[in-house]
Design an enzyme around this catalytic site. Structure first.
Site, PDB file in Angstrom:
ATOM      1  N   LEU A  97       0.785  -1.252   0.009  1.00 14.78           N
ATOM      2  CA  LEU A  97      -0.074  -0.001   0.002  1.00 14.78           C
ATOM      3  C   LEU A  97       0.842   1.073   0.081  1.00 14.78           C
ATOM      4  O   LEU A  97       1.811   1.281   0.578  1.00 14.78           O
ATOM      5  CB  LEU A  97      -1.047   0.161   1.094  1.00 14.78           C
ATOM      6  CG  LEU A  97      -2.165  -0.651   1.334  1.00 14.78           C
ATOM      7  CD1 LEU A  97      -2.866  -0.597   2.525  1.00 14.78           C
ATOM      8  CD2 LEU A  97      -3.008  -0.251   0.145  1.00 14.78           C
ATOM      9  N   ASP A  98       0.551   2.042  -0.905  1.00 11.68           N
ATOM     10  CA  ASP A  98       1.406   3.423  -0.766  1.00 11.68           C
ATOM     11  C   ASP A  98       1.378   4.109   0.557  1.00 11.68           C
ATOM     12  O   ASP A  98       0.443   4.031   1.346  1.00 11.68           O
ATOM     13  CB  ASP A  98       0.829   4.427  -2.023  1.00 11.68           C
ATOM     14  CG  ASP A  98       0.826   3.988  -3.288  1.00 11.68           C
ATOM     15  OD1 ASP A  98       1.866   3.160  -3.611  1.00 11.68           O
ATOM     16  OD2 ASP A  98       0.117   4.416  -4.176  1.00 11.68           O
ATOM     17  N   PRO A  99       2.397   4.949   0.897  1.00 16.77           N
ATOM     18  CA  PRO A  99       2.276   5.591   2.058  1.00 16.77           C
ATOM     19  C   PRO A  99       1.042   6.287   2.599  1.00 16.77           C
ATOM     20  O   PRO A  99       0.508   6.621   3.605  1.00 16.77           O
ATOM     21  CB  PRO A  99       3.450   6.431   2.247  1.00 16.77           C
ATOM     22  CG  PRO A  99       4.474   5.962   0.980  1.00 16.77           C
ATOM     23  CD  PRO A  99       3.597   5.330   0.086  1.00 16.77           C
TER      24      PRO A  99
END
Length: 297
Positions: free
Chosen positions: A39-41
């Site tokens: 998951l992206d930050p």
């Protein structure tokens, strides 16, 4: 001794998936922790983690369908296709004339079903052994190859008009490998005003739901799914006798047993309720595709 298991974590915004893995390693006292899908930050939501021997199951989770709740902002384009990037273009006032409810619906319909999608250049996809986002940060112009994905649901649940923007709150069910940022980018491009993602939350990975996850602050002593419980959700659970379990662990085939599988793979579970491994069809027989380390008695 740390027991193998599958841990469901609700990742907060601002942390990378690796940050969550690192905290889990400390909380459980083991280096053997992995995750099934980054998951992206900026994103929040479900991370599926494997601990100890259960990391072997992650390969069967990675390809699962997923559900996302997201906010698409029409009217602005960013360099990363999400809110973490700098705004590179703002729609002119006269560009909004064609952005009607009918046009939005048509744009979404065109991005639903079996589609070919070009991932965002600022992604974790490797290009000649290096992450695409690292190449972009180094100043390279990266254009990734299109990939076939499936968007089975793309619904607008609410929308809000802003100053020079229009936000759509959406729910997306999609195949593994689908980039929600790319959906936002492509919808905005089709409408002629640009678009990017301002919020993203993953709520489901295959049979696992974020409602059953723990927060990042509750990792100490957090409950995990046993390998048998997790594998039985991902695949067809297949009870096996003690003799069959022994044979599978020794690499032997179960002759003439392929008809017991509904699909290509199943989770073989012994009489003690432990996961023997993942079995597959091999002609008329069943054969181990992956064996779990045997639980010490």
């Amino acid at each position: 001794m740390v027991s193998p298991g599958i841990l469901l974590v609700d990742k907060p915004s601002g942390l990378t998936s690796h940050d969550v893995v690192a905290r889990t390693r400390r909380a459980f006292g083991t280096r053997k922790v992995g995750h099934a899908g980054t998951l992206d930050p900026m994103a929040t939501g479900l991370l599926v983690l494997g601990i100890e021997g259960a990391t072997r199951l992650l390969t069967y989770v990675v390809g699962a369908d997923k559900t996302y709740h997201a906010t698409i902002r029409l009217g602005q384009t960013t360099g990363s296709d999400d809110a973490d990037g700098e705004i590179t273009a703002q729609a002119a006032p006269d560009a909004w004339a064609g952005v009607t409810p009918e046009a939005i619906a048509a744009g979404i319909a065109a991005l639903t079903g079996d589609i070919s999608q070009v991932p965002s250049a600022v992604s974790a996809i490797k290009v000649d052994g290096q992450r695409a986002y690292d190449r972009v940060r180094a100043g390279e112009d990266v254009v990734l190859a299109a990939r076939d994905v499936v968007v089975s649901r793309f619904d607008v649940v609410s929308e809000r008009a802003g100053e020079g923007t229009h936000d759509l709150d959406v729910i997306v069910d999609c195949s593994s490998g689908t980039y929600i940022r790319a959906l936002a980018r492509d919808l905005g491009a089709a409408l002629g005003v640009g678009g990017h993602l301002t919020a993203l939350r993953r709520t489901r990975v295959g049979p696992f739901d974020v409602e059953d996850s723990v927060t990042i602050d509750a990792l100490e002593g957090a409950p995990t799914l046993t390998p048998a419980e997790a594998a039985g959700r991902i695949l067809q659970p297949l009870p096996v006798s003690s003799d069959e379990a022994r044979d599978l662990r020794h690499g032997k085939r179960l002759g003439g047993q392929a008809g017991r599988l509904e699909g290509a793979l199943a989770a073989a579970i012994d009489t003690d309720g432990d996961l023997v491994g993942i079995v597959e069809k091999r002609g008329p027989d069943l054969k181990s595709a992956m064996n779990m380390p045997q639980v010490a008695s």
